[in-house]
Structure formats: C-alpha cells, structure tokens
Design a protein around this motif. Structure first.
Motif, PDB file in Angstrom:
ATOM      1  N   ILE A  12       0.832  -1.207   0.000  1.00 15.96           N
ATOM      2  CA  ILE A  12       0.000   0.000   0.000  1.00 15.96           C
ATOM      3  C   ILE A  12       0.870   1.262   0.000  1.00 15.96           C
ATOM      4  CG2 ILE A  12      -1.627   1.349   1.390  1.00 15.96           C
ATOM      5  CD1 ILE A  12      -2.782  -1.343   2.369  1.00 15.96           C
ATOM      6  N   LEU A  13       2.029   1.186   0.683  1.00 16.54           N
ATOM      7  CA  LEU A  13       2.941   2.334   0.771  1.00 16.54           C
ATOM      8  C   LEU A  13       3.569   2.670  -0.577  1.00 16.54           C
ATOM      9  CD1 LEU A  13       4.557   4.422   2.450  1.00 16.54           C
ATOM     10  CD2 LEU A  13       6.217   2.611   2.917  1.00 16.54           C
ATOM     11  N   LEU A  14       3.734   1.669  -1.453  1.00 19.01           N
ATOM     12  CA  LEU A  14       4.433   1.881  -2.727  1.00 19.01           C
ATOM     13  C   LEU A  14       3.816   3.002  -3.558  1.00 19.01           C
ATOM     14  CD1 LEU A  14       6.658   1.044  -4.692  1.00 19.01           C
ATOM     15  CD2 LEU A  14       5.086  -0.680  -5.605  1.00 19.01           C
ATOM     16  N   PRO A  15       2.514   2.949  -3.917  1.00 13.74           N
ATOM     17  CA  PRO A  15       1.953   4.065  -4.702  1.00 13.74           C
ATOM     18  C   PRO A  15       1.969   5.392  -3.952  1.00 13.74           C
ATOM     19  CG  PRO A  15       0.220   2.575  -3.970  1.00 13.74           C
ATOM     20  CD  PRO A  15       1.513   1.898  -3.671  1.00 13.74           C
ATOM     21  N   ILE A  16       1.858   5.323  -2.624  1.00 15.27           N
ATOM     22  CA  ILE A  16       1.934   6.562  -1.830  1.00 15.27           C
ATOM     23  C   ILE A  16       3.315   7.191  -1.988  1.00 15.27           C
ATOM     24  CG2 ILE A  16       1.874   7.518   0.513  1.00 15.27           C
ATOM     25  CD1 ILE A  16      -0.165   5.382   1.235  1.00 15.27           C
ATOM     26  N   TRP A  17       4.354   6.332  -1.949  1.00 16.05           N
ATOM     27  CA  TRP A  17       5.727   6.831  -2.134  1.00 16.05           C
ATOM     28  C   TRP A  17       5.914   7.414  -3.538  1.00 16.05           C
ATOM     29  CZ3 TRP A  17       9.977   7.634   0.848  1.00 16.05           C
ATOM     30  CH2 TRP A  17      11.159   7.927   0.165  1.00 16.05           C
ATOM     31  N   THR A 255      15.460   3.258  -6.512  1.00  6.92           N
ATOM     32  CA  THR A 255      15.944   2.253  -5.562  1.00  6.92           C
ATOM     33  C   THR A 255      14.944   1.993  -4.440  1.00  6.92           C
ATOM     34  OG1 THR A 255      18.221   2.960  -6.017  1.00  6.92           O
ATOM     35  CG2 THR A 255      17.849   1.597  -4.062  1.00  6.92           C
ATOM     36  N   ILE A 256      14.434   3.049  -3.827  1.00  3.46           N
ATOM     37  CA  ILE A 256      13.500   2.882  -2.705  1.00  3.46           C
ATOM     38  C   ILE A 256      12.198   2.208  -3.149  1.00  3.46           C
ATOM     39  CG2 ILE A 256      12.082   4.128  -1.014  1.00  3.46           C
ATOM     40  CD1 ILE A 256      14.412   6.039  -0.624  1.00  3.46           C
ATOM     41  N   PRO A 257      11.578   2.610  -4.285  1.00  7.02           N
ATOM     42  CA  PRO A 257      10.377   1.891  -4.737  1.00  7.02           C
ATOM     43  C   PRO A 257      10.632   0.405  -5.005  1.00  7.02           C
ATOM     44  CG  PRO A 257      10.519   3.991  -5.858  1.00  7.02           C
ATOM     45  CD  PRO A 257      11.807   3.821  -5.099  1.00  7.02           C
ATOM     46  N   ILE A 258      11.791   0.078  -5.591  1.00  8.12           N
ATOM     47  CA  ILE A 258      12.116  -1.330  -5.843  1.00  8.12           C
ATOM     48  C   ILE A 258      12.278  -2.076  -4.516  1.00  8.12           C
ATOM     49  CG2 ILE A 258      13.905  -2.889  -6.722  1.00  8.12           C
ATOM     50  CD1 ILE A 258      14.377  -0.894  -8.983  1.00  8.12           C
ATOM     51  N   PHE A 259      12.970  -1.431  -3.569  1.00  7.82           N
ATOM     52  CA  PHE A 259      13.175  -2.045  -2.249  1.00  7.82           C
ATOM     53  C   PHE A 259      11.838  -2.292  -1.548  1.00  7.82           C
ATOM     54  CE2 PHE A 259      13.785  -1.521   2.362  1.00  7.82           C
ATOM     55  CZ  PHE A 259      14.667  -2.582   2.599  1.00  7.82           C
ATOM     56  N   ILE A 260      10.935  -1.286  -1.596  1.00  6.37           N
ATOM     57  CA  ILE A 260       9.615  -1.440  -0.974  1.00  6.37           C
ATOM     58  C   ILE A 260       8.847  -2.583  -1.626  1.00  6.37           C
ATOM     59  CG2 ILE A 260       7.358  -0.341  -0.652  1.00  6.37           C
ATOM     60  CD1 ILE A 260       8.816   2.334  -0.371  1.00  6.37           C
ATOM     61  N   THR A 261       8.928  -2.662  -2.961  1.00  6.32           N
ATOM     62  CA  THR A 261       8.219  -3.717  -3.696  1.00  6.32           C
ATOM     63  C   THR A 261       8.720  -5.100  -3.306  1.00  6.32           C
ATOM     64  OG1 THR A 261       7.884  -2.234  -5.583  1.00  6.32           O
ATOM     65  CG2 THR A 261       7.636  -4.594  -5.983  1.00  6.32           C
ATOM     66  N   ILE A 262      10.039  -5.265  -3.327  1.00  4.93           N
ATOM     67  CA  ILE A 262      10.624  -6.578  -3.009  1.00  4.93           C
ATOM     68  C   ILE A 262      10.328  -6.967  -1.565  1.00  4.93           C
ATOM     69  CG2 ILE A 262      12.786  -7.853  -2.735  1.00  4.93           C
ATOM     70  CD1 ILE A 262      13.886  -6.230  -5.095  1.00  4.93           C
ATOM     71  N   LEU A 263      10.543  -6.022  -0.644  1.00  2.00           N
ATOM     72  CA  LEU A 263      10.318  -6.308   0.771  1.00  2.00           C
ATOM     73  C   LEU A 263       8.844  -6.616   1.031  1.00  2.00           C
ATOM     74  CD1 LEU A 263      12.010  -6.455   3.354  1.00  2.00           C
ATOM     75  CD2 LEU A 263      11.339  -4.089   3.837  1.00  2.00           C
ATOM     76  N   VAL A 266       8.108 -10.118  -0.293  1.00  2.00           N
ATOM     77  CA  VAL A 266       8.730 -11.127   0.570  1.00  2.00           C
ATOM     78  C   VAL A 266       7.904 -11.327   1.837  1.00  2.00           C
ATOM     79  CG1 VAL A 266      10.716 -11.631   2.043  1.00  2.00           C
ATOM     80  CG2 VAL A 266      11.069 -10.834  -0.298  1.00  2.00           C
ATOM     81  N   PHE A 267       7.548 -10.216   2.490  1.00  7.75           N
ATOM     82  CA  PHE A 267       6.730 -10.313   3.706  1.00  7.75           C
ATOM     83  C   PHE A 267       5.367 -10.941   3.417  1.00  7.75           C
ATOM     84  CE2 PHE A 267       9.299  -6.878   5.926  1.00  7.75           C
ATOM     85  CZ  PHE A 267       9.732  -7.735   6.932  1.00  7.75           C
ATOM     86  N   ALA A 268       4.740 -10.487   2.319  1.00  6.35           N
ATOM     87  CA  ALA A 268       3.405 -10.987   1.993  1.00  6.35           C
ATOM     88  C   ALA A 268       3.437 -12.486   1.684  1.00  6.35           C
ATOM     89  CB  ALA A 268       2.835 -10.213   0.810  1.00  6.35           C
ATOM     90  N   LEU A 269       4.403 -12.906   0.867  1.00  5.15           N
ATOM     91  CA  LEU A 269       4.489 -14.332   0.506  1.00  5.15           C
ATOM     92  C   LEU A 269       4.838 -15.192   1.716  1.00  5.15           C
ATOM     93  CD1 LEU A 269       6.306 -14.095  -2.956  1.00  5.15           C
ATOM     94  CD2 LEU A 269       3.942 -14.771  -2.538  1.00  5.15           C
ATOM     95  N   SER A 270       5.813 -14.729   2.505  1.00  5.61           N
ATOM     96  CA  SER A 270       6.181 -15.519   3.682  1.00  5.61           C
ATOM     97  C   SER A 270       5.021 -15.559   4.670  1.00  5.61           C
ATOM     98  CB  SER A 270       7.432 -14.937   4.344  1.00  5.61           C
ATOM     99  OG  SER A 270       7.205 -13.620   4.807  1.00  5.61           O
ATOM    100  N   GLY A 271       4.259 -14.465   4.755  1.00  5.08           N
ATOM    101  CA  GLY A 271       3.088 -14.449   5.630  1.00  5.08           C
ATOM    102  C   GLY A 271       2.016 -15.413   5.159  1.00  5.08           C
TER     103      GLY A 271
END
Length: 283
Positions: A12-17, A255-263, A266-271
């Motif tokens: 959700i933070l990604l488009p906000i960023w 860099t930050i948008p890519i990092f937010i996307t990957i993280l 990762v959290f969503a899939l592991s969750g």
C-alpha cells in the motif's frame, strides 16, 4: 500473520511513495538558486547606416534566485548581464517567472504571461521536445532532442534549435528606436546539454543576430551579432553537482520503490506461507 500484515502495508505504501512522497522530496527547493558564468562575444551597429563596431569579447552571467514561495509555486527572479573585461555593464535582462515546483513548468504570470514554456528542466528529463525559455533571451524557443553527449564522464541529452526567430525587444529597450519605432527580433540558435536524471543543465551555448523590424516583422537593419557559452569552471561545477545529486535522485525515484516492492512481496508471501502452514497444522 504479522508478516502478511507488514507486506500489505508496504504494498500500500508503494503508490503513496511514488505519487506523493517522492514528488514532494524531489520538488524544487524553497531556497533554489543557481548561476552560470559564460564567455560572451558581440558585434554591434545600433545606429541605422553605421558600420559594425568590431567583435569584442566580454563576460556574461546568468542567475536564478527564488524570491517568493506560495505552496507549490516558486516565483523566480532571473538576471542575465554582460560585462566588459573592464567591468562596465554592456547589456542586462531581468525577468520573473512563476514555476510549478514539481513539474518545473512555468505557470501564468511574470514574463511568461500564459505559462507556455519552462525555464528549468525537470528531474527525469526524457522529453523529445520542450518549449524552453532561456533566461538570456526575451522569448522561448522550441528545443528538440537531437543526440546525447558525454561531458566529463557524465551522460547528457543534447537539445537544439537553429535559426529560430524570437521577439527580443525587452532586452533592447535601452535603444531610442525601441519600442517607439521598431521592435527587435533575433534569429537564434541554441544548444543545451542536460543531465537527464537531475535535470541540471551542464553546458549551454547560443548565438544569434538581432535586428530592427517594423510592426509587420519586416527586417529593417541588423543591430547585433552575439554568442554565449558556459565557461569551463561552470561546466565542471555543474558536472560535480549533477554527479552528487544523481545518486540521491535515483535512490528516491528508483531504488526505494524497488526495495519497498521486493520487501513487501517477501513479507506478503512468507506471511501467506506461514498462514497456510498454520491452517494445515490445525487440521
């Protein structure tokens, strides 16, 4: 469950960023200012029927300074001045512009009454063409992207216009015939080299011939031949500035948008995996 929640929060933070935070960080600073020193050459014959005075070399400079901030609008004061090697002022042009701090496009007001041009290039410059108002001139010119050039190991985009006629009367109103009898038109050529990620102009040169024209734009008399080019210290300073800002601009926009996307993924899939395992274990 916590990991899934964090993942969703990051997604959700990604488009906000991208659409709110990043543009806010990258918008034109409230205290924005810049200056450039140039090598200037000119040859004048202001009086009709007179001969050319002879080519002279002088020093010219361009300055932009923020004089007012109102929300997302910056009012910028510009000054272009030509000084003889002995220190006397040969030419001066002062203008003001209202500029959108995010897009860098002019807004209606000041010298660009209808907001049709830009005196600055935006970060992430990739336009094939731009209606650019060089602050050294009294009117904008349409620039086209023609190629790229490496300047001091820095990639730049080369924008160009050749033999374009502008109304340059504002800069020649010190002459007794302007604007009482004639206007002044200038046939100009401009080359601008822009670092695309930051929008910083690295090098700039122009040349032109200015002439008296009547109300129907009929050529009456050539009055000036001139040129300007950034000097080497200005180019080196602009290169260093662009290199310094380039990495931070890339971090903010890429860099930050890519990092937010990957993280977030990762959290969503592991969750999700953890939740499914819990559900299976309960069965």
């Amino acid at each position: 469950m916590l990991q899934l929640f964090l993942g969703l929060i990051l997604i959700i933070l990604l488009p906000i960023w991208i659409f709110f935070i990043s543009p806010e960080i990258l918008k034109l600073p409230a205290n924005f200012s810049t200056n450039a020193s140039m090598i200037h050459a000119e040859n004048n014959r202001f009086n009709i029927g007179s001969g050319w005075e002879g080519k002279t070399i002088a020093i010219s400079s361009s300055n932009i300074e923020t004089i007012k901030i109102s929300g997302n609008i910056s009012t910028l004061q510009t000054r272009f001045v030509v000084e003889s090697l002995l220190g006397g002022t040969l030419f001066e042009l002062n203008q003001t512009y209202a500029v959108n701090r995010q897009t860098r496009h002019d807004l209606p007001g000041g010298n660009d009454i209808n907001g049709i041009a830009s005196i600055l290039f935006p970060p992430g410059t990739n336009q094939k063409s731009i209606n650019f108002w060089s602050i050294e001139m009294g009117s904008p010119t349409p620039l086209k992207l023609v190629d790229s050039k490496i300047i001091q190991q820095l990639n730049t985009l080369h924008y160009h216009v050749e033999n374009y006629v502008i109304n340059d009367s504002l800069g020649y109103d010190f002459l007794p015939l302007v604007p009482e009898k004639y206007k002044v038109l200038s046939n100009v050529s401009v080359d601008i080299y822009v670092e695309p990620i930051t929008g910083i102009i690295i090098d700039r040169q122009d040349s032109g011939t200015s002439y008296y024209a009547d109300k129907d734009n009929k050529h009456i008399w050539d009055i000036a031949e001139w040129s300007n080019k950034y000097n080497d210290p200005t180019i080196s300073f602009r290169v260093a500035e662009a290199k310094l800002k380039k990495s931070s601009y890339l971090q903010i926009s890429t860099t930050i948008p890519i990092f937010i996307t990957i993280l977030g993924l990762v959290f969503a899939l592991s969750g999700l995996i953890h939740t499914r395992k819990n559900q299976k274990s309960k069965k």
